[in-house]
Design a protein around this motif. Structure first.
Motif, PDB file in Angstrom:
ATOM      1  N   SER A  49       0.853  -1.187   0.000  1.00 31.76           N
ATOM      2  CA  SER A  49       0.000   0.000   0.000  1.00 31.76           C
ATOM      3  C   SER A  49       0.887   1.234   0.000  1.00 31.76           C
ATOM      4  O   SER A  49       1.701   1.407   0.896  1.00 31.76           O
ATOM      5  N   LEU A  50       0.700   2.090  -1.000  1.00 29.40           N
ATOM      6  CA  LEU A  50       1.479   3.317  -1.075  1.00 29.40           C
ATOM      7  C   LEU A  50       0.690   4.506  -0.542  1.00 29.40           C
ATOM      8  O   LEU A  50       1.230   5.336   0.179  1.00 29.40           O
ATOM      9  N   ALA A  51      -0.593   4.577  -0.891  1.00 26.59           N
ATOM     10  CA  ALA A  51      -1.474   5.638  -0.398  1.00 26.59           C
ATOM     11  C   ALA A  51      -2.913   5.193  -0.606  1.00 26.59           C
ATOM     12  O   ALA A  51      -3.201   4.445  -1.541  1.00 26.59           O
ATOM     13  N   TRP A  52      -3.788   5.654   0.270  1.00 24.74           N
ATOM     14  CA  TRP A  52      -5.205   5.322   0.115  1.00 24.74           C
ATOM     15  C   TRP A  52      -6.052   6.337   0.864  1.00 24.74           C
ATOM     16  O   TRP A  52      -5.577   7.003   1.773  1.00 24.74           O
ATOM     17  N   VAL A  53      -7.303   6.402   0.432  1.00 24.51           N
ATOM     18  CA  VAL A  53      -8.299   7.188   1.151  1.00 24.51           C
ATOM     19  C   VAL A  53      -9.642   6.482   0.995  1.00 24.51           C
ATOM     20  O   VAL A  53     -10.004   6.037  -0.095  1.00 24.51           O
ATOM     21  N   VAL A  54     -10.340   6.336   2.109  1.00 26.97           N
ATOM     22  CA  VAL A  54     -11.684   5.768   2.104  1.00 26.97           C
ATOM     23  C   VAL A  54     -12.651   6.945   2.173  1.00 26.97           C
ATOM     24  O   VAL A  54     -12.713   7.649   3.182  1.00 26.97           O
ATOM     25  N   MET A  55     -13.362   7.159   1.087  1.00 28.48           N
ATOM     26  CA  MET A  55     -14.366   8.214   1.009  1.00 28.48           C
ATOM     27  C   MET A  55     -15.716   7.619   1.446  1.00 28.48           C
ATOM     28  O   MET A  55     -15.839   6.397   1.563  1.00 28.48           O
ATOM     29  N   LEU A  76      -3.682   3.408  -3.992  1.00 29.13           N
ATOM     30  CA  LEU A  76      -2.473   3.364  -4.802  1.00 29.13           C
ATOM     31  C   LEU A  76      -1.619   2.230  -4.263  1.00 29.13           C
ATOM     32  O   LEU A  76      -1.204   2.265  -3.097  1.00 29.13           O
ATOM     33  N   VAL A  77      -1.385   1.234  -5.096  1.00 29.28           N
ATOM     34  CA  VAL A  77      -0.697   0.027  -4.649  1.00 29.28           C
ATOM     35  C   VAL A  77       0.409  -0.365  -5.620  1.00 29.28           C
ATOM     36  O   VAL A  77       0.399   0.001  -6.791  1.00 29.28           O
ATOM     37  N   GLN A  78       1.317  -1.159  -5.094  1.00 34.57           N
ATOM     38  CA  GLN A  78       2.289  -1.865  -5.917  1.00 34.57           C
ATOM     39  C   GLN A  78       1.989  -3.343  -5.706  1.00 34.57           C
ATOM     40  O   GLN A  78       2.078  -3.850  -4.580  1.00 34.57           O
ATOM     41  N   LEU A  79       1.588  -4.014  -6.778  1.00 36.90           N
ATOM     42  CA  LEU A  79       1.237  -5.431  -6.678  1.00 36.90           C
ATOM     43  C   LEU A  79       2.475  -6.255  -6.393  1.00 36.90           C
ATOM     44  O   LEU A  79       3.567  -5.937  -6.855  1.00 36.90           O
ATOM     45  N   GLN A  80       2.274  -7.356  -5.627  1.00 34.72           N
ATOM     46  CA  GLN A  80       3.399  -8.209  -5.276  1.00 34.72           C
ATOM     47  C   GLN A  80       3.115  -9.659  -5.681  1.00 34.72           C
ATOM     48  O   GLN A  80       3.700 -10.142  -6.620  1.00 34.72           O
ATOM     49  N   THR A 108       0.816  11.760  -7.279  1.00 29.13           N
ATOM     50  CA  THR A 108      -0.392  10.936  -7.369  1.00 29.13           C
ATOM     51  C   THR A 108      -0.913  10.607  -5.980  1.00 29.13           C
ATOM     52  O   THR A 108      -2.111  10.684  -5.721  1.00 29.13           O
ATOM     53  N   ALA A 109      -0.018  10.270  -5.066  1.00 32.19           N
ATOM     54  CA  ALA A 109      -0.416   9.975  -3.690  1.00 32.19           C
ATOM     55  C   ALA A 109      -1.050  11.201  -3.031  1.00 32.19           C
ATOM     56  O   ALA A 109      -2.077  11.085  -2.360  1.00 32.19           O
ATOM     57  N   ARG A 110      -0.451  12.364  -3.240  1.00 34.20           N
ATOM     58  CA  ARG A 110      -1.025  13.597  -2.672  1.00 34.20           C
ATOM     59  C   ARG A 110      -2.424  13.859  -3.224  1.00 34.20           C
ATOM     60  O   ARG A 110      -3.322  14.280  -2.492  1.00 34.20           O
ATOM     61  N   TYR A 111      -2.583  13.629  -4.515  1.00 32.77           N
ATOM     62  CA  TYR A 111      -3.895  13.814  -5.143  1.00 32.77           C
ATOM     63  C   TYR A 111      -4.929  12.883  -4.496  1.00 32.77           C
ATOM     64  O   TYR A 111      -6.044  13.299  -4.190  1.00 32.77           O
ATOM     65  N   ILE A 112      -4.539  11.641  -4.264  1.00 35.54           N
ATOM     66  CA  ILE A 112      -5.454  10.657  -3.668  1.00 35.54           C
ATOM     67  C   ILE A 112      -5.863  11.086  -2.264  1.00 35.54           C
ATOM     68  O   ILE A 112      -7.049  11.145  -1.946  1.00 35.54           O
ATOM     69  N   VAL A 113      -4.888  11.403  -1.418  1.00 36.32           N
ATOM     70  CA  VAL A 113      -5.232  11.701  -0.023  1.00 36.32           C
ATOM     71  C   VAL A 113      -5.910  13.064   0.127  1.00 36.32           C
ATOM     72  O   VAL A 113      -6.518  13.322   1.166  1.00 36.32           O
ATOM     73  N   ALA A 114      -5.848  13.899  -0.899  1.00 37.23           N
ATOM     74  CA  ALA A 114      -6.521  15.198  -0.841  1.00 37.23           C
ATOM     75  C   ALA A 114      -7.983  15.130  -1.284  1.00 37.23           C
ATOM     76  O   ALA A 114      -8.677  16.142  -1.276  1.00 37.23           O
ATOM     77  N   ASP A 154      -7.330  16.463   8.957  1.00 39.37           N
ATOM     78  CA  ASP A 154      -8.555  16.343   9.750  1.00 39.37           C
ATOM     79  C   ASP A 154      -9.399  15.136   9.354  1.00 39.37           C
ATOM     80  O   ASP A 154     -10.334  14.778  10.066  1.00 39.37           O
ATOM     81  N   TYR A 155      -9.094  14.529   8.213  1.00 39.03           N
ATOM     82  CA  TYR A 155      -9.875  13.384   7.739  1.00 39.03           C
ATOM     83  C   TYR A 155      -9.254  12.111   8.311  1.00 39.03           C
ATOM     84  O   TYR A 155      -8.044  11.912   8.211  1.00 39.03           O
ATOM     85  N   PRO A 156     -10.052  11.220   8.903  1.00 37.36           N
ATOM     86  CA  PRO A 156      -9.465  10.079   9.625  1.00 37.36           C
ATOM     87  C   PRO A 156      -9.124   8.853   8.775  1.00 37.36           C
ATOM     88  O   PRO A 156      -8.392   7.986   9.252  1.00 37.36           O
ATOM     89  N   HIS A 157      -9.606   8.764   7.540  1.00 36.03           N
ATOM     90  CA  HIS A 157      -9.477   7.492   6.820  1.00 36.03           C
ATOM     91  C   HIS A 157      -8.565   7.598   5.602  1.00 36.03           C
ATOM     92  O   HIS A 157      -8.989   7.469   4.464  1.00 36.03           O
ATOM     93  N   TRP A 158      -7.282   7.818   5.858  1.00 36.15           N
ATOM     94  CA  TRP A 158      -6.296   7.853   4.780  1.00 36.15           C
ATOM     95  C   TRP A 158      -4.927   7.534   5.343  1.00 36.15           C
ATOM     96  O   TRP A 158      -4.707   7.611   6.552  1.00 36.15           O
ATOM     97  N   ASP A 159      -4.024   7.181   4.441  1.00 35.55           N
ATOM     98  CA  ASP A 159      -2.644   6.948   4.842  1.00 35.55           C
ATOM     99  C   ASP A 159      -1.771   6.984   3.598  1.00 35.55           C
ATOM    100  O   ASP A 159      -2.263   6.827   2.477  1.00 35.55           O
ATOM    101  N   ALA A 160      -0.479   7.180   3.812  1.00 38.77           N
ATOM    102  CA  ALA A 160       0.508   7.155   2.742  1.00 38.77           C
ATOM    103  C   ALA A 160       1.845   6.753   3.341  1.00 38.77           C
ATOM    104  O   ALA A 160       2.137   7.101   4.488  1.00 38.77           O
ATOM    105  N   ILE A 161       2.661   6.045   2.588  1.00 38.78           N
ATOM    106  CA  ILE A 161       3.938   5.561   3.125  1.00 38.78           C
ATOM    107  C   ILE A 161       4.928   6.677   3.383  1.00 38.78           C
ATOM    108  O   ILE A 161       5.911   6.485   4.071  1.00 38.78           O
ATOM    109  N   TRP A 162       4.679   7.865   2.847  1.00 39.66           N
ATOM    110  CA  TRP A 162       5.611   8.970   2.990  1.00 39.66           C
ATOM    111  C   TRP A 162       5.439   9.729   4.295  1.00 39.66           C
ATOM    112  O   TRP A 162       6.080  10.737   4.502  1.00 39.66           O
ATOM    113  N   LEU A 163       4.608   9.267   5.185  1.00 42.00           N
ATOM    114  CA  LEU A 163       4.405   9.952   6.473  1.00 42.00           C
ATOM    115  C   LEU A 163       5.501   9.591   7.451  1.00 42.00           C
ATOM    116  O   LEU A 163       6.010   8.540   7.494  1.00 42.00           O
TER     117      LEU A 163
END
Length: 129
Positions: free
Chosen positions: A36-42, A49-53, A101-107, A120-129
């Motif tokens: 998981s690189l970045a995500w947001v649950v709306m 945003l993922v990298q498949l393994q 792309t990750a910034r766009y997703i979490v925004a 302020d939004y509780p349902h997101w994350d990104a590996i760059w934090l």
């Protein structure tokens, strides 16, 4: 990857149901099927945003939708569809900026007017934090 709830019902306005989906996403990450690189649950959809393994995107989405639907239906003591069929995907090209792309997703919550600041939004994350 983007996937939408059945009939765009805003079921993820419910904090507990959003966290059930996130738990399933983390389980797939922990099983090393995906990074998981970045995500947001709306409220009515997910951007991830993922990298498949160790799996294909179609199998990953199928696992996520089926396991999260079971957990959500159990928590709500209901049965039935949680997700619309299918998903939208976009493979990033080498010249595309991954962090942009990750910034766009979490925004997304900010652009949707759900919050005034991304933090302020509780349902997101990104590996760059």
């Amino acid at each position: 990857m983007t996937t939408v709830t059945h009939e765009r019902h805003p079921i993820f306005q419910d904090w507990q149901l959003a966290r059930l989906l996130i738990a399933e996403m983390r389980r797939l990450h922990e099983r090393q099927l995906v990074q998981s690189l970045a995500w947001v649950v709306m409220p009515d959809h997910l951007h991830w945003l993922v990298q498949l393994q160790e799996t294909s995107l179609a199998k990953l989405v199928l696992q996520l939708k089926s396991r999260s639907a079971i957990a959500i239906n159990k928590a709500r003591e209901t049965s039935g569809r949680i997700w619309q069929k299918g998903f939208h995907d976009h493979a990033l090209r080498l010249e595309e900026d991954l962090t942009a792309t990750a910034r766009y997703i979490v925004a997304n919550p900010l652009r949707a007017g759900l919050v005034k600041r991304v933090g302020d939004y509780p349902h997101w994350d990104a590996i760059w934090l």
